[in-house]
Write an enzyme that holds these catalytic residues in place. Structure first.
Site, PDB file in Angstrom:
ATOM      1  N   SER A 106       2.626  -5.271 -37.825  1.00 14.24           N
ATOM      2  CA  SER A 106       1.757  -6.015 -38.228  1.00 14.24           C
ATOM      3  C   SER A 106       0.789  -5.559 -38.783  1.00 14.24           C
ATOM      4  O   SER A 106      -0.901  -5.958 -39.508  1.00 14.24           O
ATOM      5  CB  SER A 106       0.479  -6.018 -36.813  1.00 14.24           C
ATOM      6  OG  SER A 106       1.541  -7.062 -36.468  1.00 14.24           O
ATOM      7  N   LYS A 154      -0.741  -8.144 -41.580  1.00 10.95           N
ATOM      8  CA  LYS A 154      -2.360  -8.714 -41.412  1.00 10.95           C
ATOM      9  C   LYS A 154      -3.936  -8.560 -42.093  1.00 10.95           C
ATOM     10  O   LYS A 154      -3.738  -9.296 -42.640  1.00 10.95           O
ATOM     11  CB  LYS A 154      -1.923  -8.834 -40.159  1.00 10.95           C
ATOM     12  CG  LYS A 154      -1.027  -9.232 -38.850  1.00 10.95           C
ATOM     13  CD  LYS A 154      -1.380  -8.931 -38.052  1.00 10.95           C
ATOM     14  CE  LYS A 154      -0.003  -9.269 -36.534  1.00 10.95           C
ATOM     15  NZ  LYS A 154      -0.687  -9.294 -35.219  1.00 10.95           N
ATOM     16  N   TYR A 204       5.609 -15.614 -41.482  1.00 10.48           N
ATOM     17  CA  TYR A 204       4.896 -14.295 -40.304  1.00 10.48           C
ATOM     18  C   TYR A 204       5.884 -13.864 -40.343  1.00 10.48           C
ATOM     19  O   TYR A 204       5.704 -12.458 -40.488  1.00 10.48           O
ATOM     20  CB  TYR A 204       4.245 -15.319 -38.942  1.00 10.48           C
ATOM     21  CG  TYR A 204       4.332 -14.118 -38.534  1.00 10.48           C
ATOM     22  CD1 TYR A 204       2.717 -13.393 -38.384  1.00 10.48           C
ATOM     23  CD2 TYR A 204       5.109 -14.488 -36.939  1.00 10.48           C
ATOM     24  CE1 TYR A 204       2.594 -13.105 -37.295  1.00 10.48           C
ATOM     25  CE2 TYR A 204       4.521 -13.109 -36.030  1.00 10.48           C
ATOM     26  CZ  TYR A 204       2.966 -11.697 -36.271  1.00 10.48           C
ATOM     27  OH  TYR A 204       3.564 -11.008 -35.196  1.00 10.48           O
ATOM     28  N   TYR A 228      -5.352  -4.098 -31.333  1.00 10.23           N
ATOM     29  CA  TYR A 228      -5.194  -4.954 -30.053  1.00 10.23           C
ATOM     30  C   TYR A 228      -6.553  -4.956 -29.190  1.00 10.23           C
ATOM     31  O   TYR A 228      -7.511  -4.476 -28.950  1.00 10.23           O
ATOM     32  CB  TYR A 228      -4.147  -5.468 -29.747  1.00 10.23           C
ATOM     33  CG  TYR A 228      -3.078  -5.196 -30.661  1.00 10.23           C
ATOM     34  CD1 TYR A 228      -3.062  -6.399 -31.654  1.00 10.23           C
ATOM     35  CD2 TYR A 228      -1.804  -4.422 -31.169  1.00 10.23           C
ATOM     36  CE1 TYR A 228      -2.422  -6.671 -32.698  1.00 10.23           C
ATOM     37  CE2 TYR A 228      -1.268  -4.957 -32.304  1.00 10.23           C
ATOM     38  CZ  TYR A 228      -1.677  -5.615 -32.901  1.00 10.23           C
ATOM     39  OH  TYR A 228      -0.514  -6.134 -34.251  1.00 10.23           O
ATOM     40  N   VAL A 286       3.731  -2.267 -34.954  1.00  3.50           N
ATOM     41  CA  VAL A 286       4.924  -2.099 -33.866  1.00  3.50           C
ATOM     42  C   VAL A 286       6.360  -1.283 -34.105  1.00  3.50           C
ATOM     43  O   VAL A 286       7.480  -0.478 -33.832  1.00  3.50           O
ATOM     44  CB  VAL A 286       5.495  -2.616 -32.820  1.00  3.50           C
ATOM     45  CG1 VAL A 286       4.119  -3.256 -31.689  1.00  3.50           C
ATOM     46  CG2 VAL A 286       5.766  -4.262 -33.868  1.00  3.50           C
TER      47      VAL A 286
HETATM   48  N1  GLU Z   1       6.088  -8.216 -35.216  1.00  3.61           N
HETATM   49  C1  GLU Z   1       5.985  -8.250 -34.316  1.00  3.61           C
HETATM   50  C2  GLU Z   1       5.270  -9.395 -33.294  1.00  3.61           C
HETATM   51  O1  GLU Z   1       5.309 -10.537 -34.034  1.00  3.61           O
HETATM   52  C3  GLU Z   1       4.525  -7.560 -34.931  1.00  3.61           C
HETATM   53  C4  GLU Z   1       3.251  -6.816 -33.144  1.00  3.61           C
HETATM   54  C5  GLU Z   1       2.895  -5.889 -34.162  1.00  3.61           C
HETATM   55  O2  GLU Z   1       3.577  -5.192 -34.952  1.00  3.61           O
HETATM   56  O3  GLU Z   1       1.956  -4.899 -33.073  1.00  3.61           O
HETATM   57  O4  GLU Z   1       5.698  -9.480 -32.251  1.00  3.61           O
END
Ligand code: GLU
Length: 312
Positions: A64, A67, A191, A243, A261
């Protein structure tokens, strides 16, 4: 005060012995198999000086953290119209939560929760083929880091696709509200591939340089975004980058940051440094346990928190 070189080396040594290393993400084999003993840190100062320690040159799945780069790219492509389809408020819920989408008409709270990042991927895709949009993201990140060895791990991308039932649900739900314009599988193809970008701490810290330097890539002098836009992306990283753990991260670290993650965190000390840390074990909110601890110690020893009188 100890030199930054010593501070970085000391933190890496402390992390090597840390007993509580969190839990490695296990939803796909490509992440589950990574040794929780790994730790890397790279700090690039405003003048370009780089300090590295541990596994700072080892590529890992940035997940993520991508992003941040996709948001930057989409803002460049469509400008502030992006905010008609994505909010700018912290969600207070998990990265993959669907609950708010129902009452908020399919408009995700912010671009860093999964739903928001999927809408951003939909914007980048536009009328292009997914392979072109994926290539555009890869080229953008390579140019930011000035490093063409950065790659997308196809095995991870495939596994994301095979296990991404929640993301598929989020995308379908938003499509039902009209907030996804392209076919769901094409948008998700973009994505899932951006999540599978593999980068080292050193490459990530270089790529984040424009957010440290008011929108200018400090290595090349090229303007990536306006100063205002860099400031706003940093604000979103501070309020939404972790988050439902964003408040805790601001409380402990006090820097704009984005977790993934895969165990990486990109953190920005505006005007001072672009920092990347990596340790695969996560806390319950999906933020690297030791990565956050290392950043907390770094700001304690440098005074770089944006909430310090001398910080920011
Ligand atoms: N590939 C993970 C998902 O879309 C990314 C989540 C993250 O890195 O926080 O669930």
């Amino acid at each position: 005060m100890a030199s930054l070189e010593m501070i970085v080396a000391d933190i890496a040594a402390e992390m090597a012995d840390a007993p509580d290393r969190g839990t490695v993400a296990d939803y796909i084999p490509g992440l589950a198999e990574i040794d929780s003993g790994r730790f890397g840190i790279a700090v690039i100062e405003a003048d370009g000086t780089c300090h590295k320690a541990g596994d700072a040159d080892e590529p890992f799945s940035i997940q993520s953290i991508s992003k941040v780069f996709s948001l930057t790219l989409a803002l460049g492509a469509i400008g502030d119209r992006l905010w008609d389809r994505v909010g700018r408020e912290p969600s207070g819920s998990a990265f993959n939560s669907i609950v708010q989408l129902e009452t908020e008409s399919g408009i995700p709270r912010n671009p860093f929760i999964n739903a928001g990042a999927i809408v951003v991927a939909d914007m980048i895709l536009g009328a292009h083929e997914p392979i072109e949009a994926i290539g555009e993201i890869l080229r953008f990140v390579r140019s930011l880091a000035d490093d063409d060895s950065i790659f997308i791990d196809e095995r991870i991308a495939r596994a994301e696709q095979e296990t991404g039932f929640r993301n598929i649900a989020l995308a379908n739900y938003m499509r039902a509200f009209g907030n996804l314009r392209q076919p769901v599988e094409r948008t998700l193809g973009v994505y899932f591939h951006q999540c599978a970008l593999a980068m080292s701490c050193h490459q990530l810290a270089r790529a984040g340089g424009y957010l440290m330097a008011g929108g200018i890539n400090p290595a090349t002098g090229h303007s990536i975004v306006s100063t205002q836009r860099a400031r706003r992306i940093n604000a979103l990283m501070m309020t939404c980058g972790h988050y439902d753990g964003s408040g805790e991260f601001a409380f402990r670290v006090g820097l704009p940051g984005k977790s993934g993650v895969g165990g990486g965190i990109l953190a920005i000390a505006p005007g001072k440094a672009s920092i990347a840390v990596w340790s695969p074990g996560l806390n319950p909110r999906g933020t690297s346990q030791l990565g956050a601890l290392a950043l907390e110690r770094l700001v304690q020893r440098t005074g770089w928190s944006v909430f310090e009188p001398s910080g920011g």
